[in-house]
Structure formats: structure tokens, C-alpha cells
Design a protein around this motif. Structure first.
Motif, PDB file in Angstrom:
ATOM      1  N   SER A 378       0.824  -1.215   0.000  1.00  0.00           N
ATOM      2  CA  SER A 378       0.000   0.000   0.000  1.00  0.00           C
ATOM      3  C   SER A 378       0.853   1.258   0.000  1.00  0.00           C
ATOM      4  O   SER A 378       0.425   2.316  -0.464  1.00  0.00           O
ATOM      5  CB  SER A 378      -0.932  -0.007   1.215  1.00  0.00           C
ATOM      6  OG  SER A 378      -0.173  -0.050   2.418  1.00  0.00           O
ATOM      7  N   GLU A 379       2.088   1.146   0.521  1.00  0.00           N
ATOM      8  CA  GLU A 379       2.985   2.312   0.551  1.00  0.00           C
ATOM      9  C   GLU A 379       3.221   2.885  -0.849  1.00  0.00           C
ATOM     10  O   GLU A 379       3.434   4.086  -1.005  1.00  0.00           O
ATOM     11  CB  GLU A 379       4.329   1.941   1.177  1.00  0.00           C
ATOM     12  CG  GLU A 379       4.278   1.647   2.665  1.00  0.00           C
ATOM     13  CD  GLU A 379       3.888   0.206   2.965  1.00  0.00           C
ATOM     14  OE1 GLU A 379       3.922  -0.168   4.143  1.00  0.00           O
ATOM     15  OE2 GLU A 379       3.536  -0.530   2.006  1.00  0.00           O
ATOM     16  N   LEU A 380       3.176   2.013  -1.842  1.00  0.00           N
ATOM     17  CA  LEU A 380       3.420   2.462  -3.213  1.00  0.00           C
ATOM     18  C   LEU A 380       2.353   3.451  -3.679  1.00  0.00           C
ATOM     19  O   LEU A 380       2.623   4.352  -4.467  1.00  0.00           O
ATOM     20  CB  LEU A 380       3.454   1.249  -4.143  1.00  0.00           C
ATOM     21  CG  LEU A 380       4.054   1.430  -5.535  1.00  0.00           C
ATOM     22  CD1 LEU A 380       5.501   1.889  -5.457  1.00  0.00           C
ATOM     23  CD2 LEU A 380       3.970   0.135  -6.328  1.00  0.00           C
ATOM     24  N   PHE A 381       1.138   3.288  -3.150  1.00  0.00           N
ATOM     25  CA  PHE A 381       0.034   4.146  -3.569  1.00  0.00           C
ATOM     26  C   PHE A 381      -0.052   5.439  -2.755  1.00  0.00           C
ATOM     27  O   PHE A 381      -0.955   6.244  -2.962  1.00  0.00           O
ATOM     28  CB  PHE A 381      -1.280   3.366  -3.486  1.00  0.00           C
ATOM     29  CG  PHE A 381      -1.315   2.181  -4.410  1.00  0.00           C
ATOM     30  CD1 PHE A 381      -1.626   2.341  -5.749  1.00  0.00           C
ATOM     31  CD2 PHE A 381      -1.007   0.909  -3.950  1.00  0.00           C
ATOM     32  CE1 PHE A 381      -1.635   1.260  -6.611  1.00  0.00           C
ATOM     33  CE2 PHE A 381      -1.018  -0.184  -4.803  1.00  0.00           C
ATOM     34  CZ  PHE A 381      -1.321  -0.013  -6.137  1.00  0.00           C
ATOM     35  N   HIS A 382       0.911   5.617  -1.856  1.00  0.00           N
ATOM     36  CA  HIS A 382       1.007   6.892  -1.131  1.00  0.00           C
ATOM     37  C   HIS A 382       1.875   7.896  -1.883  1.00  0.00           C
ATOM     38  O   HIS A 382       1.992   9.042  -1.453  1.00  0.00           O
ATOM     39  CB  HIS A 382       1.595   6.670   0.267  1.00  0.00           C
ATOM     40  CG  HIS A 382       0.637   6.049   1.237  1.00  0.00           C
ATOM     41  ND1 HIS A 382      -0.457   6.718   1.742  1.00  0.00           N
ATOM     42  CD2 HIS A 382       0.604   4.804   1.778  1.00  0.00           C
ATOM     43  CE1 HIS A 382      -1.123   5.926   2.569  1.00  0.00           C
ATOM     44  NE2 HIS A 382      -0.498   4.753   2.603  1.00  0.00           N
TER      45      HIS A 382
END
Length: 554
Positions: A378-382
Motif C-alpha cells: 500500500s505504501e506504493l500508492f502513497h
């Protein structure tokens, strides 16, 4: 229009005469700007001409991309105080070198010389360069120099040279020239030898001369072999471009000493090994595309705060995408746009582009065509400033998180050919800048969220997901559009059970009654005889009644 239009000191007559000689060989019929050079107007106000405000001497001549044709007369170098000359990107077909009697006798003040990309110039002799030892910038890119046997000697007479650009000069034997070991490039900071069709290995002695190179471009050649060990000493290297060669070996072992490196392009080679964890902390661009790199992607690469372009596509990288707090500041926070002169291949929106300068507002992450597995963190979508995200052709699983709707700057998204599943989050319809989308060949299901953005793509963006429906794919059926509630489902299941029981009971009753009567007739003789007598009696009665009716009719 020159900035010297309102000067008080007039142009020097000698300089004016030299400019008019230069004008004679030029055909500028395309835009006619050089035709306006006339003695009726101060020559310091002529198109492209700049003069010193005090002396009135011509110091600069900038005619870049003026569509000039004809003869480039290098007698223009007789301008005694000329320090800047740019005649690049024109269509000169002849470069006229001054004869012996026209040789320049004064000390040259020329610092900047750019004759590049005059598409019709086929060759150029460089002996005259020795008169301009003060040159700091020399660009002869796009001029065929393969017949020039004294190129290295000419370059060696320029001890102050900081930038040398010889791209597309057909210098296929340049780096194997025996004179190479005598070449003095100790002052050189920028060297561009790209697109010259080199077909040799990289010589060690050449790079011993350029320890302090900060810019090295050897892209688009056929250089083979491994990177020389001497490269470990290039501690001040700022930019390296080896794109599209045939280099091999573990190139990245040299990175530990390159602490000043900002742009690294090693794409389209045959390099192998793993990606190290101790790369330069000021890296802005990392391009390792189309090599043989393997192993995991180190977490440290997502903590490079200046990084805005990461391309690791088409390698043999495995494992999962690191799950950590990404510190890619350029991709998280809005920052002022910064442009860096760097020729790179940019893959975005399903196409390839070559850009001459790369901008910090063109943030890219491309991890496609590897062997990556696991869920997309999910960090990638931040990374809300990201514009291009390509994770296609891997073995990724899991769902697309709803927070993807916060990536408001996303223009190109490719998740195709993975094993992703679940429904497409409704928040994706908020990606108003999305111009390219490909989520084909996964296991997505449900209905494509309604919204003009997602419906603007054609079916090819979604195909290969058998359980996915809705425009632009075929419409979902009634059951999928109106899913049953648990209560309705239970009622229907109860009704189905009652009907099944009823039909089963009727079938059993019919079978029991049928075999109860027929079985008795078959097994009990008296009953069987009585049954047949009854049937015969009924038949006789029906026959008599029929005959009486017929007689009455007659």
C-alpha cells in the motif's frame, strides 16, 4: 532583436565588415532574418549579434536554428573579441576554412563553439582548432568526422576544454586510436561520444585521463566487454549514460565509490549481478532496464529522497516489492520543477519517448517484466506525485487498495498480466489525469466503476478478466447488477426446497398407486380375472349402445 538596440557606442567597422563577408555565403530564404543585416542599421542590433556595451566589439553570435543554408564561412572567427559562437541546427552544406593568407593572427578569445547538427555538412577538417586554445565548450555533433585523422591531436591542443560533444560523428575507431594513450583530458568535465557505432571494448587508459568526466555519455554504440576497474576512481562522476550497448559483467559493484552520482542510465545492455544497497544518496534517475540483474529490490532504493525516475523493467528481479515507509520525497511532496539536461528513454503511456532533458515533475516507477511476487504494498500508492506506474508482466497478487484514488497526478497505470484480483475500487474514477490504463489479464471481478474516466478507455484495457463486466466490456447480467440480499436468498432457497419436496412426493405417490393397482392385478389371479371381466363387460355395453344409436339415426 539584440539586447544592444539602445547602445550609445556603435559597432566596430572591422567587425561589421567581417559579419558582412560571413553573410555573403548564406541563404536564409526561409525566415529572412540574416537578410536584414544592413549598413543602414548598427551591426550590434543585427539579428543574433551581441556587442560589448563599452567597446562596441562583437562578443557573441547566436544563430542557432535559423534554417540557414549555403556556406558556413569560418572567417567569422576573425572577430577579435568573439567569445561565443553558436551556428547549430541549421542546414549549411559547406564549411569554408580560411586559407593561409586569411589565418587568424590575434589571440583567440573564443570560449564557446557549437557547429552541431548542420545536417548537410559531410566532413570537416579540424586543424584550425589549435588557434583557439582558450575553448571551454566544443560541440561538433552530427558532423561526419570519420575521415579526420587528426581529431585526437586537435582535441589535445585544447587544454582548457571542459565540455566535448562528438555525438553522431561516425567515430567508429575513436577509442581504439593508438594516440589515445597520449590524450590529455584532465580538465574535461563532460564527454559525449554517443551514437558513434563503436564496436570495441572500453580502454583503461582513456578513463585514467578523466578522473574528475562529471558527465559521460557513451550511449547508442556497440561497445562490449566489462567496465574497466579504473572506473572505481571516478569519485566525482555526476552523470553516466551507457544506454544501448553490449556491455556485460557486474557493473554496479563500482557504485560504492560514486557518491556524487545523480543520473545513472545503464539500460539496454547485458549487465548482471544484484542491485547494491549502498548507492549514491543523491541519485535522481536510476535506469537499469533490459539487463540481466537479479535478486531482490533493496528497500534502500525507496529511501532515496531525490529520486524521481526509477526504471528496473525487463530484468530477472524476484521477491516482493519492499514494504516500508517510502522516503521518495520527490514523489510524495510537491516541489518546484527542476530540469536536467540528460538524454534518456522514457517509457510511459504504452510508448517509448526520447527526451533531451528530464524534469523532476515527470515521476516514474517502472518494475515491469520481472519475476516479482506477493502483494503490491500500500505504501506504493502513497506516492501521490507519481505520474507513471508500471507493474505489468509480473506475478503480483492481491487487490488494488482504495487509496489509489489519492494519486491525483497519475497519467499512466499498467498492472496488466499479473494475478491481481477483487473489484476495481470506485476511487479509481477520481483519477482525472489518467490517459493510459491497462489492467488486462488478471483476475478482477465485479462491475467496472461508473465514471467518465474509466469508461473512456476501450475494451483492450480490461480484457482477460473473465468475471469483470460493465462498460466498455459487455453489460453485467441481472443477477450481477442486483445481487441478492441474505434474506431473499434464504427465502428463495426455502421455496426451492418446498417445490422439490412436493414434486418428489407426487412422484412417489404416483409410483406407489400405479404399482399398488398394477402389482395386485399381476400377482392375485382372482383380481386379475375380475378386472378383465369388468373390462369386457364395459366393452359389451359400449358396443350395444353404439349400435342402438346408429339404428335410430338411420
Amino acid at each position: 532583436m539584440s539586447i544592444n538596440d539602445h547602445r550609445l557606442v556603435q559597432c566596430n567597422e572591422k567587425d561589421e565588415e567581417t559579419l558582412l563577408i560571413f553573410k555573403k555565403g548564406i541563404n536564409d530564404s526561409y525566415n529572412g532574418k540574416i537578410s536584414t543585416w544592413s549598413t543602414k542599421k548598427d551591426c550590434c542590433a543585427w539579428e543574433g549579434v551581441s556587442c560589448d556595451n563599452i567597446t562596441g566589439r562583437v562578443t557573441e553570435l547566436d544563430l542557432k536554428q535559423h534554417f540557414l543554408e549555403g556556406e558556413m564561412n569560418m572567417s567569422i572567427l576573425k572577430l577579435e573579441f568573439l567569445s561565443y559562437l553558436d551556428l547549430s541546427f541549421n542546414e549549411f552544406d559547406v564549411i569554408r576554412i580560411p586559407s593561409i593568407q586569411d589565418n587568424i593572427t590575434h589571440t583567440s578569445n573564443l570560449l564557446y563553439l557549437d557547429l552541431s547538427f548542420n545536417s548537410y555538412v559531410s566532413s570537416l577538417s579540424l586543424a584550425w582548432l589549435s588557434a583557439h586554445s582558450s575553448l571551454k565548450y566544443l560541440n561538433l555533433s552530427g558532423i561526419d568526422l570519420h575521415k579526420e585523422t587528426n581529431l585526437l591531436q586537435a582535441v589535445n591542443t585544447l587544454p582548457s576544454l571542459l565540455e566535448l560533444h562528438l555525438s553522431e560523428c561516425n567515430l567508429n575507431n575513436f577509442i581504439t586510436n593508438p594516440f589515445m594513450e597520449y590524450l590529455n583530458l584532465s580538465s574535461l568535465l563532460t564527454l559525449d561520444l554517443s551514437k558513434n557505432n563503436f564496436s570495441s571494448q572500453l580502454p583503461n587508459q582513456f578513463f585514467n585521463q578523466t578522473k574528475d568526466l562529471t558527465y559521460l555519455d557513451l550511449s547508442w554504440n556497440n561497445i562490449h566487454g566489462s567496465i574497466p576497474h579504473s572506473w572505481k576512481n571516478m569519485k566525482y562522476l555526476d552523470y553516466i549514460n551507457l544506454w544501448s550497448n553490449k556491455l556485460s559483467g557486474e557493473a554496479l559493484v563500482h557504485l560504492s565509490g560514486w557518491k556524487q552520482l545523480r543520473i545513472m542510465n545503464l539500460g539496454e545492455n547485458e549487465f548482471s549481478g544484484t542491485i547494491p544497497i549502498n548507492m549514491s544518496q543523491i541519485l535522481k534517475v536510476v535506469i537499469l532496464r533490459a539487463n540481466q540483474f537479479e535478486g531482490n529490490i533493496p528497500t534502500q532504493i525507496f529511501n532515496l529522497s531525490y529520486l524521481f525516475h526509477l526504471d528496473l523493467a525487463d530484468n530477472k528481479l524476484s521477491g516482493s516489492i519492499p514494504k516500508s515507509v517510502y522516503n521518495l520525497t520527490q514523489m510524495i511532496k510537491f516541489t518546484m520543477n527542476d530540469r536536467t539536461m540528460a538524454v534518456v528513454e522514457l517509457f510511459t503511456k504504452g510508448q517509448e519517448y526520447e527526451v533531451q532533458q528530464i524534469e523532476t515533475n515527470r515521476q516514474t516507477i517502472d518494475l515491469s517484466a520481472n519475476y516479482l511476487s506477493g502483494e503490491v504494498p500500500s505504501e506504493l500508492f502513497h506516492l501521490v506525485q507519481l505520474q507513471t506506474l508500471n507493474l505489468s508482466r509480473n506475478n503480483l497478487i492481491g487487490t488494488i487498495p482504495k487509496i489509489i484514488g489519492g494519486m491525483k497526478n497519475l497519467e499512466s497505470l499498467d498492472l496488466s498480466n499479473n494475478k491481481l484480483c477483487g473489484e476495481i475500487p470506485q476511487s479509481m474514477s477520481l483519477l482525472n489525469f489518467l490517459e493510459y490504463l491497462n489492467i488486462s489479464y488478471n483476475n478482477f471481478n465485479g462491475k467496472i466503476p461508473t465514471g467518465t474516466q474509466l469508461q473512456s478507455f476501450n475494451a483492450s484495457s480490461y480484457i482477460g478478466n473473465p468475471k469483470l463486466c460493465g462498460a466498455p466490456l459487455e453489460n453485467c447480467n441481472i443477477k450481477e447488477q442486483n445481487p441478492k440480499t441474505p434474506t431473499t436468498s434464504m427465502k428463495n432457497e426455502d421455496g426451492d426446497s418446498i417445490r422439490e419436496s412436493l414434486y418428489l412426493g407426487m412422484g412417489v405417490g404416483f409410483a406407489a398407486g400405479f404399482w399398488g393397482i398394477c402389482g395386485s392385478l399381476f400377482l392375485i389371479r382372482k383380481w386379475r380375472h375380475a378386472y378383465f371381466r369388468f373390462v369386457d363387460g364395459v366393452g359389451d355395453k359400449l358396443n350395444v349402445t353404439l349400435m342402438v344409436k346408429l339404428n335410430r339415426f338411420h
